[in-house]
Design an enzyme around this catalytic site. Structure first.
Site, mmCIF file in Angstrom:
data_model
loop_
_atom_site.group_PDB
_atom_site.id
_atom_site.type_symbol
_atom_site.label_atom_id
_atom_site.label_comp_id
_atom_site.label_asym_id
_atom_site.label_seq_id
_atom_site.Cartn_x
_atom_site.Cartn_y
_atom_site.Cartn_z
ATOM 1 N N ARG A 44 0.830 -1.218 0.000
ATOM 2 C CA ARG A 44 0.000 0.000 0.000
ATOM 3 C C ARG A 44 0.865 1.268 0.000
ATOM 4 N NH1 ARG A 44 -0.382 4.631 2.744
ATOM 5 N NH2 ARG A 44 0.067 3.500 4.666
ATOM 6 N N ASP A 45 1.624 1.478 1.067
ATOM 7 C CA ASP A 45 2.390 2.718 1.171
ATOM 8 C C ASP A 45 3.472 2.760 0.097
ATOM 9 O OD1 ASP A 45 3.241 5.141 2.192
ATOM 10 O OD2 ASP A 45 3.414 4.460 4.251
ATOM 11 N N HIS A 48 5.301 4.290 12.732
ATOM 12 C CA HIS A 48 5.316 4.246 11.257
ATOM 13 C C HIS A 48 6.340 5.288 10.797
ATOM 14 C CE1 HIS A 48 2.978 3.900 7.327
ATOM 15 N NE2 HIS A 48 3.584 5.060 7.137
ATOM 16 N N HIS A 97 9.028 6.784 8.147
ATOM 17 C CA HIS A 97 9.665 6.847 6.827
ATOM 18 C C HIS A 97 11.144 7.134 7.081
ATOM 19 C CE1 HIS A 97 6.179 6.579 4.053
ATOM 20 N NE2 HIS A 97 5.539 6.792 5.188
ATOM 21 N N CYS A 153 4.647 9.186 0.141
ATOM 22 C CA CYS A 153 3.249 9.617 0.106
ATOM 23 C C CYS A 153 3.113 10.590 -1.052
ATOM 24 C CB CYS A 153 2.848 10.287 1.414
ATOM 25 S SG CYS A 153 1.144 10.892 1.355
ATOM 26 N N ASN A 205 9.420 3.885 3.430
ATOM 27 C CA ASN A 205 9.301 3.515 4.841
ATOM 28 C C ASN A 205 10.574 2.834 5.315
ATOM 29 O OD1 ASN A 205 6.430 3.176 3.546
ATOM 30 N ND2 ASN A 205 6.090 3.482 5.717
#
Ligand code: HMG
Ligand code: MG
Length: 313
Positions: free
Chosen positions: A29-30, A222, A224, A255, A264
Site C-alpha cells: 500500500r504505502d 510508522h 519513513h 506519500c 518507509n
C-alpha cells in the site's frame, strides 16, 4: 560464505525490549501508492502472496481511496478479487470515507484503517478536508465499520514535523490521536510521514501519550526513512514498550501528497536488527530479501534497503 550461512547477525539480546514484535507490512500500500508507473495487478497479487509466504501476518494490501487522487491503487477491487487470502494473515486496506467503506465491504475486507493528519495543512492536501472536518468524515465510517464487525486501525500523519507547518507540538499530536482512539480505533499508528523525527522526539511523544493515559500497547510506529533515522527511532519506540512496527519490504514507499517523503523503514533492515536482538517476529529474512529483489526487478530499480543490498550480493 555469505553472512547468513555464517550465522549473522550474531545474537546479542538487550534488556528492556519486547520479546516479540508484530510487523505491519505496508509495502503493497504505502510503497506501491507512490510508484510513478502503474504496477500490473498480477505483480501486486504475486507480491502479496510472496510476502504471506515469508511469515508476515499483516499485509496492508491497498486503499479504497479516490482513484483520481491515487491512480496507482485504482485496481483495488481487481487485486482483492484475484488474491487468494491465506488463513492467519490479515489484509487491511485504507478507507477515507463512506464510499471507500462500501467498496471495502463488497471486497470482503475484515480490517480497515482510517487515516487522519495531526496538522491542518496535510489534512487539506491529503484528504481535501481540515483538521476538525476530517473527523466528521471518519465518524460515520467508524459507526458503519463497527456495525459490520470490522477492525479499524487509526493512522495519524505528520506526528513529528510537517513540511509546510514545521514542528508539531506533542499536545497537538496527542489531541488528534485521542480523537481517533475515542472514535473506536483499535490501535493508533504514529506516522513520521516525512521521515524527519529523531529519537528524543519519539521518546517525548510516547511519554506525552502515556501522560494522557494512552499506553504503548495502543500504539504502533510508522517511520519513513528520509533522513536515515527510522531504525534508531524504532529502537527507541521498542524501548518505550511499543511492539507493533510498520515497515515496507525493500524500503518501498512515500506519500504522493507529501513530496518530501521517501520510503518507509525497510522490513529487512528492521528484521536484521530484531534477529540480532533475539526479538521474535516469525518472519523469514532470506525469503523476504528474495521477494524484494524479485519486486525490484519488476520495478526496474534496486531496493534502497541496506540489508537487501548486502544480502543480495
Ligand atoms: P474529494 O475530491 O474532496 O472527494 O477528495 P469527493 O467526495 O469530492 O470525490 C471526488 C471524486 O472521487 C468523486 O468522483 C467521488 O465519487 C470519488 P466524481 O463524481 O468526480 O467522478 N470518490 C471515490 N471513489 C472511489 N473510492 C472512494 C472515493 N471517494 C471519493 N473512496 C478524498 C476526498 C478523501 C476522497 C480524497 O482526498 C482521497 O481519496 N484522498 C486519499 C489520499 C491518499 O490516499 N493518500 C495516501 C494515503 S495516506 C499516507 O500515505 C500516510 C500514511 O502512510 C501514514 C504516514 O506516513 O504518515 C497512512
Ligand atoms: Mg506512510
Amino acid at each position: 560464505m555469505g553472512a547468513r550461512e555464517l550465522g549473522l547477525p550474531q545474537h546479542a539480546p538487550a534488556s528492556g525490549l519486547p520479546s516479540r514484535v508484530t510487523i505491519w507490512e505496508v509495502g503493497p500500500r504505502d510503497g506501491l501508492q507512490n510508484e510513478k508507473a502503474v504496477v500490473p495487478v498480477e505483480v501486486k497479487v504475486e507480491f502479496l502472496d510472496r510476502l504471506a509466504g515469508t511469515g508476515l501476518t499483516v499485509l496492508e494490501a491497498t486503499s479504497f481511496v479516490s482513484p483520481k487522487w491515487v491512480p496507482q491503487l485504482a485496481d483495488a477491487e481487481e487485486l482483492l478479487g484475484k488474491l487468494e487470502r491465506r488463513p492467519g494473515v490479515r489484509y487491511p486496506v485504507l478507507v477515507p470515507n463512506g464510499r471507500g467503506l462500501e467498496r471495502a465491504l463488497v471486497a470482503g475486507c475484515t480490517d480497515i484503517a482510517i487515516f487522519a493528519s495531526a496538522t491542518e495543512t496535510f489534512a487539506r492536501r491529503n484528504l481535501n478536508s481540515g483538521l476538525d472536518a476530517q473527523f466528521d468524515m471518519f465518524t460515520p465510517v467508524m459507526v458503519s465499520a463497527r456495525d459490520a464487525g470490522l477492525d479499524v486501525r487509526g493512522y495519524l500523519s505528520m506526528c513529528f514535523g510537517d513540511p509546510w507547518e514545521g514542528p508539531v507540538p506533542y499536545g497537538q499530536v496527542v489531541a488528534a490521536g485521542k480523537r481517533l482512539l475515542d472514535l473506536g480505533c483499535s490501535r493508533l499508528s504514529l506516522g513520521d510521514t516525512i521521515g524527519a523525527a529523531t529519537t528524543g522526539q519519539v521518546e517525548g511523544l510516547l511519554m506525552a501519550f502515556a501522560d494522557a493515559g494512552i499506553g504503548p500497547e495502543r500504539l504502533a510506529v510508522h517511520f519513513h526513512d528520509t533522513y536515515g533515522q527510522a531504525l534508531a527511532n524504532t529502537l527507541t519506540a521498542l524501548r518505550c514498550g511499543v511492539s507493533t512496527v510498520d515497515s515496507s519490504a525493500g524500503g518501498l514507499g512515500g506519500c504522493p501528497y507529501a513530496e518530501s517523503a521517501t520510503g518507509n523503514l525497510a522490513t529487512e533492515d528492521l528484521l536484521w536488527m530484531l534477529e540480532g536482538l533475539g526479538v521474535e517476529t516469525g518472519v523469514n529474512l532470506d525469503e523476504l530479501v528474495a521477494t524484494s529483489v524479485w519486486l525490484a526487478e519488476r520495478l526496474g530499480r534496486p531496493s534502497p534497503s541496506r540489508v537487501v543490498n548486502a544480502l543480495a550480493r
